[in-house]
Design a protein around this motif. Structure first.
Motif, PDB file in Angstrom:
ATOM      1  N   TYR A  11      34.263  47.566  39.994  1.00 33.71           N
ATOM      2  CA  TYR A  11      34.288  46.211  39.636  1.00 33.71           C
ATOM      3  C   TYR A  11      35.223  45.814  38.582  1.00 33.71           C
ATOM      4  CZ  TYR A  11      31.408  45.119  43.778  1.00 33.71           C
ATOM      5  OH  TYR A  11      30.751  44.739  44.888  1.00 33.71           O
ATOM      6  N   GLU A  12      34.770  46.645  37.468  1.00 33.62           N
ATOM      7  CA  GLU A  12      35.649  46.657  36.261  1.00 33.62           C
ATOM      8  C   GLU A  12      37.223  47.018  36.369  1.00 33.62           C
ATOM      9  OE1 GLU A  12      36.125  49.049  31.859  1.00 33.62           O
ATOM     10  OE2 GLU A  12      34.627  49.578  33.182  1.00 33.62           O
ATOM     11  N   LEU A  13      37.544  47.805  37.393  1.00 31.12           N
ATOM     12  CA  LEU A  13      38.813  48.023  37.307  1.00 31.12           C
ATOM     13  C   LEU A  13      39.384  46.882  38.308  1.00 31.12           C
ATOM     14  CD1 LEU A  13      41.356  49.701  37.927  1.00 31.12           C
ATOM     15  CD2 LEU A  13      40.409  50.980  39.695  1.00 31.12           C
ATOM     16  N   GLY A  14      38.780  46.356  39.096  1.00 35.86           N
ATOM     17  CA  GLY A  14      39.083  45.301  40.053  1.00 35.86           C
ATOM     18  C   GLY A  14      39.389  44.315  39.061  1.00 35.86           C
ATOM     19  N   GLY A  15      38.460  43.782  38.104  1.00 35.46           N
ATOM     20  CA  GLY A  15      38.719  42.744  37.345  1.00 35.46           C
ATOM     21  C   GLY A  15      40.131  42.780  36.421  1.00 35.46           C
ATOM     22  N   LEU A  16      40.345  44.105  36.069  1.00 33.75           N
ATOM     23  CA  LEU A  16      41.690  44.370  35.519  1.00 33.75           C
ATOM     24  C   LEU A  16      42.960  44.057  36.422  1.00 33.75           C
ATOM     25  CD1 LEU A  16      43.162  45.394  33.089  1.00 33.75           C
ATOM     26  CD2 LEU A  16      42.888  47.880  33.859  1.00 33.75           C
ATOM     27  N   LEU A  17      42.701  44.489  37.578  1.00 31.46           N
ATOM     28  CA  LEU A  17      43.831  44.275  38.844  1.00 31.46           C
ATOM     29  C   LEU A  17      43.998  42.759  38.976  1.00 31.46           C
ATOM     30  CD1 LEU A  17      42.650  47.298  41.168  1.00 31.46           C
ATOM     31  CD2 LEU A  17      44.748  47.185  39.835  1.00 31.46           C
ATOM     32  N   ARG A  18      43.006  42.061  38.970  1.00 29.32           N
ATOM     33  CA  ARG A  18      43.172  40.599  39.316  1.00 29.32           C
ATOM     34  C   ARG A  18      43.701  39.833  37.887  1.00 29.32           C
ATOM     35  NH1 ARG A  18      40.290  39.021  43.702  1.00 29.32           N
ATOM     36  NH2 ARG A  18      38.984  40.344  44.804  1.00 29.32           N
ATOM     37  N   LYS A  19      43.232  40.520  36.890  1.00 23.91           N
ATOM     38  CA  LYS A  19      43.879  39.815  35.631  1.00 23.91           C
ATOM     39  C   LYS A  19      45.246  40.310  35.527  1.00 23.91           C
ATOM     40  CE  LYS A  19      43.113  39.856  30.531  1.00 23.91           C
ATOM     41  NZ  LYS A  19      42.172  40.289  29.543  1.00 23.91           N
ATOM     42  N   GLU A  20      45.828  41.190  35.895  1.00 29.15           N
ATOM     43  CA  GLU A  20      47.248  41.391  36.125  1.00 29.15           C
ATOM     44  C   GLU A  20      47.842  40.795  37.224  1.00 29.15           C
ATOM     45  OE1 GLU A  20      48.214  45.643  36.310  1.00 29.15           O
ATOM     46  OE2 GLU A  20      46.869  46.012  34.435  1.00 29.15           O
ATOM     47  N   GLY A  21      47.308  39.954  38.137  1.00 28.52           N
ATOM     48  CA  GLY A  21      47.907  39.257  39.189  1.00 28.52           C
ATOM     49  C   GLY A  21      48.321  40.308  40.425  1.00 28.52           C
ATOM     50  N   LEU A  22      47.680  41.282  40.460  1.00 27.17           N
ATOM     51  CA  LEU A  22      48.135  42.258  41.389  1.00 27.17           C
ATOM     52  C   LEU A  22      47.184  41.987  42.733  1.00 27.17           C
ATOM     53  CD1 LEU A  22      48.298  45.648  39.365  1.00 27.17           C
ATOM     54  CD2 LEU A  22      50.176  44.097  39.935  1.00 27.17           C
ATOM     55  N   VAL A  23      46.057  41.259  42.766  1.00 31.71           N
ATOM     56  CA  VAL A  23      45.443  41.057  43.761  1.00 31.71           C
ATOM     57  C   VAL A  23      45.397  39.484  44.209  1.00 31.71           C
ATOM     58  CG1 VAL A  23      43.011  40.873  44.788  1.00 31.71           C
ATOM     59  CG2 VAL A  23      43.541  42.722  43.345  1.00 31.71           C
ATOM     60  N   LYS A  24      45.970  39.260  45.624  1.00 33.24           N
ATOM     61  CA  LYS A  24      46.150  38.101  45.847  1.00 33.24           C
ATOM     62  C   LYS A  24      45.588  37.775  47.319  1.00 33.24           C
ATOM     63  CE  LYS A  24      50.464  37.714  43.289  1.00 33.24           C
ATOM     64  NZ  LYS A  24      52.043  37.666  43.602  1.00 33.24           N
ATOM     65  N   SER A  25      45.729  36.228  47.722  1.00 36.53           N
ATOM     66  CA  SER A  25      45.102  36.024  48.917  1.00 36.53           C
ATOM     67  C   SER A  25      46.427  35.843  49.971  1.00 36.53           C
ATOM     68  CB  SER A  25      44.341  34.646  48.948  1.00 36.53           C
ATOM     69  OG  SER A  25      42.923  34.852  48.296  1.00 36.53           O
TER      70      SER A  25
END
Length: 346
Positions: A11-25
């Motif tokens: 989840y920590e890694l996931g937060g980083l990925l979201r912060k970078e804008g790599l995760v989208k809907s």
């Protein structure tokens, strides 16, 4: 960064990925869709006779969708090598040749489809073990598969057709290695499945992007001692792909997505060569729309099933081989077609 193989670290890694804008809907794809899918199957193990290895390859293709349809096409090949089993490599050659033919037919207006899907990676590779032991014949086949893939990517670009590779088995560590979570005890598919919600996708970028990020993370952690051997090995492995495909590798992005269906729990790893009309988001939205109970696109599941080489076909090929040899020379037929392990039935 996190070193424990825990869900909290994911989840920590996931937060980083979201912060970078790599995760989208991704949205709900509502357009008509016609899909070309191709897959190959081959005998594992091959037929082992005193005269060498005999194997069967089947390539299955179908055009399927809300705006198209038709019967599948299945083509079989029987091959022999005196001292090596090249079935896996040769299967990829025939599969990519079929993909190229379909894209060329689309270019001529003889075949209509929106997306081309292959089972497995778009950028072919065979693993370090295979490449290290590859004979001249195997290396030649690998190069031929690469050449067909390059031509297919060029034709796909000319026709505006996205090419998608669906990797059903994904045990890589590109997500964690590219973000410095070297000791996280989860593979890419597990990480993406935990991080992504239904209807979301993660774009890691091209393999050139991923390799650069892994190298940056390795350099950043040099002060902590010896570079992580697995991350270092992965960077070297990706370099082989880049050397084989050169600028064509920059057309293909590594993307994970979780289908919108509530029954699908796992994320899907893909390689996507997008086009001006088919962005990554549009492609994964369309793939989600045609997802079956397995979590993968239904046309791909279909060709996967019919590409499989049945046991009775394997037995029939062996009997035909013996019959052909027997017509020429009875003694030689008995000698060359004798099974290496008679106790093992065909």
């Amino acid at each position: 960064m996190g070193s424990a193989g825990s869900v909290e670290t994911v989840y920590e890694l996931g937060g980083l990925l979201r912060k970078e804008g790599l995760v989208k809907s991704f949205g709900d794809y509502s357009g008509g869709l016609c899909v070309y899918a191709v897959d190959s199957g081959f005998t594992v193990p091959p037929i082992e006779i005193s005269g060498g290895y005999v194997w069967i390859i089947q390539v299955a293709e179908i055009v399927m969708g809300s705006t198209c349809g038709g019967p599948p096409r299945v083509k079989a090949y029987v091959e022999h090598h005196p001292d090596r089993d090249l079935a896996g490599v040769e299967a990829k050659v025939y599969e990519r040749e079929a993909l190229l033919r379909a894209l060329e037919a689309r270019k001529r207006g003889e075949l209509g489809f929106d997306i081309a899907i292959v089972d497995g990676e778009v950028l072919t590779r065979y693993g370090e073990e295979v490449e290290a032991e590859a004979s001249g014949d195997a290396l030649e086949a690998m190069k031929k598969a690469t050449d067909y893939t390059v031509k297919a990517l060029d034709t796909a670009r000319e026709t505006g057709t996205p090419v998608v590779g669906v990797l059903k088995r994904s045990y890589s560590g590109d997500i964690k290695f590219s973000h410095g979570f070297f000791d996280l005890g989860f593979n890419d598919r597990a990480i993406a499945s935990i991080i992504l919600g239904r209807g979301e996708y993660l774009t890691l970028g091209t393999y050139a992007d991923i390799r650069e990020r892994i190298i940056q993370q390795l350099r950043a952690k040099l002060g902590n001692g010896v570079p992580n051997p697995r991350a270092s090995a992965r960077a070297r492995w990706i370099e082989k792909i880049l050397n084989s495909y050169r600028h064509h590798a920059n057309r293909v992005k590594v993307v994970f997505y979780k289908p919108a269906s509530s029954t699908v729990k796992l994320a899907v790893k893909t390689e996507i060569a997008e086009t001006s009309d088919w962005s990554v988001e549009k492609v994964v939205s369309a793939l989600s729309k045609i997802t079956g109970s397995t979590g993968f696109p239904t046309p791909l599941d279909y060709v996967d099933t019919i590409a499989s080489v049945r046991q009775d076909i394997k037995r029939l090929v062996y009997e035909l081989l013996y019959s052909k040899l027997h017509q020429r020379n009875k003694e030689l037929a008995t000698l060359l077609s004798s099974l290496v392990n008679p106790q093992k039935s065909i």
